[in-house]
Design an enzyme around this catalytic site. Structure first.
Site, PDB file in Angstrom:
ATOM      1  N   HIS A 133     -71.494 -33.705 -48.555  1.00 48.35           N
ATOM      2  CA  HIS A 133     -71.961 -33.619 -47.139  1.00 48.35           C
ATOM      3  C   HIS A 133     -71.101 -32.372 -46.333  1.00 48.35           C
ATOM      4  O   HIS A 133     -71.686 -31.523 -45.978  1.00 48.35           O
ATOM      5  CB  HIS A 133     -72.031 -34.593 -46.198  1.00 48.35           C
ATOM      6  CG  HIS A 133     -72.610 -35.911 -46.768  1.00 48.35           C
ATOM      7  ND1 HIS A 133     -73.957 -35.752 -47.533  1.00 48.35           N
ATOM      8  CD2 HIS A 133     -72.624 -37.271 -46.703  1.00 48.35           C
ATOM      9  CE1 HIS A 133     -74.547 -36.970 -48.030  1.00 48.35           C
ATOM     10  NE2 HIS A 133     -73.633 -37.830 -47.431  1.00 48.35           N
ATOM     11  N   ARG A 162     -87.485 -54.121 -62.915  1.00 43.89           N
ATOM     12  CA  ARG A 162     -87.195 -54.999 -64.271  1.00 43.89           C
ATOM     13  C   ARG A 162     -87.680 -56.292 -64.071  1.00 43.89           C
ATOM     14  O   ARG A 162     -87.795 -57.226 -64.961  1.00 43.89           O
ATOM     15  CB  ARG A 162     -85.923 -54.709 -64.762  1.00 43.89           C
ATOM     16  CG  ARG A 162     -84.866 -53.939 -64.047  1.00 43.89           C
ATOM     17  CD  ARG A 162     -83.507 -53.954 -64.427  1.00 43.89           C
ATOM     18  NE  ARG A 162     -82.826 -52.865 -63.943  1.00 43.89           N
ATOM     19  CZ  ARG A 162     -82.326 -51.872 -64.753  1.00 43.89           C
ATOM     20  NH1 ARG A 162     -82.065 -52.313 -65.752  1.00 43.89           N
ATOM     21  NH2 ARG A 162     -81.442 -50.952 -64.220  1.00 43.89           N
TER      22      ARG A 162
HETATM   23  C1  BG6 Z   1     -73.805 -41.353 -47.498  1.00 52.22           C
HETATM   24  C2  BG6 Z   1     -72.443 -42.020 -47.603  1.00 52.22           C
HETATM   25  O1  BG6 Z   1     -74.081 -40.272 -48.241  1.00 52.22           O
HETATM   26  O2  BG6 Z   1     -73.785 -40.877 -46.024  1.00 52.22           O
HETATM   27  C3  BG6 Z   1     -72.102 -43.175 -46.567  1.00 52.22           C
HETATM   28  O3  BG6 Z   1     -72.563 -42.709 -48.932  1.00 52.22           O
HETATM   29  C4  BG6 Z   1     -72.154 -42.600 -45.259  1.00 52.22           C
HETATM   30  O4  BG6 Z   1     -70.758 -43.753 -46.780  1.00 52.22           O
HETATM   31  C5  BG6 Z   1     -73.675 -41.948 -44.979  1.00 52.22           C
HETATM   32  O5  BG6 Z   1     -72.087 -43.588 -44.427  1.00 52.22           O
HETATM   33  C6  BG6 Z   1     -73.835 -41.211 -43.791  1.00 52.22           C
HETATM   34  O6  BG6 Z   1     -74.905 -40.731 -43.448  1.00 52.22           O
HETATM   35  P1  BG6 Z   1     -75.587 -40.513 -42.111  1.00 52.22           P
HETATM   36  O7  BG6 Z   1     -76.753 -39.755 -42.083  1.00 52.22           O
HETATM   37  O8  BG6 Z   1     -75.701 -41.904 -41.616  1.00 52.22           O
HETATM   38  O9  BG6 Z   1     -74.598 -39.835 -41.240  1.00 52.22           O
END
Ligand code: BG6
Length: 509
Positions: free
Chosen positions: A248, A50
């Site tokens: 996750h 933007r």
């Molecule tokens: C993200 C979360 O989806 O995953 C974060 O929003 C988190 O809070 C992150 O730190 C962790 O991902 P990775 O790949 O660093 O384990």
């Protein structure tokens, strides 16, 4: 369907492309794919923003990101000038159809130059709740008409409860068919996460024991050393349950618990994962406290450094009730897993960064060795280490050398680093390539997202009515609140020991 073919020509449009995600993840990952010749030379990245910005300023920032985050740092100086030619900036009001009409014209010009029709990938590098009219305006400008070639990619959080996720999915499905929607859960792009499928379904030795007859319980840990960084606003609204468990950890649970798939076709894999979520036993409202424990970190020490408590972090209210830690127990009501507990936990500011799945097998049915042989004895464990030391450990008993019979657990290890002399691609590299090759296997379908929210609904409801009285209840640098031990069903069940989690060589005495 998973393929090893190179990606077709593509115009990759990034909304919110001037932000952190594009700088840290998307552009470095695209650079690495480009270096590995995984993407077509007919390839264009259009960043939509933007504010007026010169292409050169944008490129300078991306160059900095690629130097910092590319997996192939040694190739950056040489490769950047070829890659940078594919990036341009498109400035416009995101709420005006004019911007999208111009984008459509730009795509046509590019395709005419190439003399070829290409894929149009619209990447929302902003949270869904902030992208408002974008899908609608893309559709109005005719950019979503080609159902085979155009697709939209969205990042989490996909809603904040069942209702909001359903609403969001409805909005998207008005303008895109489900096959055009790619919902990212970056955990699914991690090599070791994908390797869970290879381990389970490309080997014949695990499947016969992968069930309630041989497995006692499963622990899934995603522990982080980091706090909330600059994301106070988002995190304090979300908390660990929404930020990590709903996506996750649920996805990891699915991969460990799913039935074998018939083929590697996206919907077949996703159906099998959806079956797991549908079979998760609902948590009764009045028993939420027995199934789920929440925590919030106070100040403490990590790596020898003092760190602030959550409530002292910039931007966090001093009486915040947001959880930064969640541990929960789930059961999967099907033939394979009936009554086998799955313990899952995640937290910020924990002792160390580690993501690990520990499958603990049942004890031997009868102890045939002399009683004192069992001193250091331990049930068999299969440890899938997702990060930081990617690998798999099978822990079993061996006889300690010497005239006496003393049994000790020993490890058989597979380490990515040692077995493959190549750098491990970042999760985004895998996921972006999958998007470009139209492979939705590693992406979440609308029904999976909704079911994951449904599992957590009673928890969200009870927590919203009952504020925690003991926050902060764990010290930064610890493994979380002590009370999580009350989740365990039996005395032999416990969280994996820190030395298991670190994947260091186990101590044998
Ligand atoms: C993200 C979360 O989806 O995953 C974060 O929003 C988190 O809070 C992150 O730190 C962790 O991902 P990775 O790949 O660093 O384990």
């Amino acid at each position: 369907m998973k393929t090893n073919e190179p990606a077709a020509p593509a115009i990759f449009v990034i909304f919110g492309g001037t932000g952190d995600l594009a700088w840290r993840k998307l552009v470095p990952a695209l650079f690495d794919l480009f270096q590995d010749q995984c993407i077509s030379l007919h390839f264009s990245i259009i960043i939509i923003g933007r504010k007026p910005l010169k292409d050169s300023d944008l490129l300078e920032r991306f160059f900095d990101g690629v130097k910092k985050f590319s997996r192939q740092k040694e190739k950056v100086e040489q490769g950047w000038k070829y890659f940078a030619k594919h990036i341009s900036y498109h400035y416009g009001d995101l709420n005006s159809i004019e911007t999208y009409n111009k984008l459509a014209e730009r795509c046509t010009v590019i395709e005419n130059e190439w003399g070829i029709k290409s894929q149009h990938i619209f990447y929302m590098a902003t949270p869904p709740l902030t992208f408002g009219e974008i899908p609608k305006l893309l559709a109005e400008a005719g950019l979503t008409k080609d159902k085979l070639r155009s697709r939209i990619v969205i990042e989490k959080p996909i809603g904040f409860d069942v209702e909001s996720a359903t609403k969001l999915n409805k909005t998207l499905s008005r303008h895109f068919s489900e096959s055009q929607i790619y919902r990212i859960d970056h955990y699914l792009g991690k090599e070791t996460v994908q390797n869970i499928l290879a381990l389970r379904f490309a080997n014949s030795i695990f499947e016969p024991v992968w069930n309630r007859r041989y497995i006692d319980h499963v622990c899934i840990t995603v522990a982080e050393e980091i706090g909330i960084g600059h994301r106070a606003g988002y995190y304090n609204e979300a908390g660990a349950l929404r930020d990590m468990i709903q996506n996750h950890l649920m996805q990891l649970l699915c991969l460990v618990a799913m039935e074998p798939m018939v083929s590697f076709e996206a919907n077949e894999v996703r159906n099998k994962k959806a079956d797991v979520l549908c079979a998760v036993r609902p948590i009764p409202h009045d028993l939420v406290d027995q199934f789920v424990i929440r925590g919030q970190y106070g100040k403490g020490i990590i790596g020898g450094q003092e760190v602030l408590g959550y409530r002292e972090e910039p931007g966090i209210p001093h009486d915040s009730q947001t959880e930064t830690y969640v541990a929960m127990k789930l059961f999967i009501d099907n033939w394979r897993w009936q009554n086998i507990p799955f313990y899952i936990r995640t937290g910020k500011r924990m002792t160390k960064q580690v993501s690990e799945i520990v499958v603990r097998f049942r004890s031997v049915p009868h102890r045939s060795f002399p009683l004192d042989a069992y001193h250091g004895w331990h049930e068999n464990e299969l440890i899938i280490s997702i990060q930081p030391d990617e690998g798999i450990v099978l822990r079993f008993q061996a006889k300690r050398p010497g005239p006496k019979i003393i049994l000790k657990p020993v490890d058989m290890r597979f380490s990515y680093k040692d077995s493959f002399a190549m750098s491990i691609p970042d999760a985004y590299e895998t996921l972006l390539w999958d998007i470009m090759t139209s492979d939705a296997t590693l992406f979440m379908r609308a029904d999976q997202v909704k079911t994951a929210w449904e599992i957590l609904s009673p928890v969200l409801q009870v927590w919203s009515e009952k504020t925690p009285t003991d926050f902060p209840n764990y010290e930064a640098g610890s493994w979380g609140p002590d009370s999580t031990k009350f989740l365990f069903e039996k005395v032999n069940q416990h969280w994996p020991l820190p030395e298991v989690l670190s994947s260091s060589v186990i101590k044998t005495t």
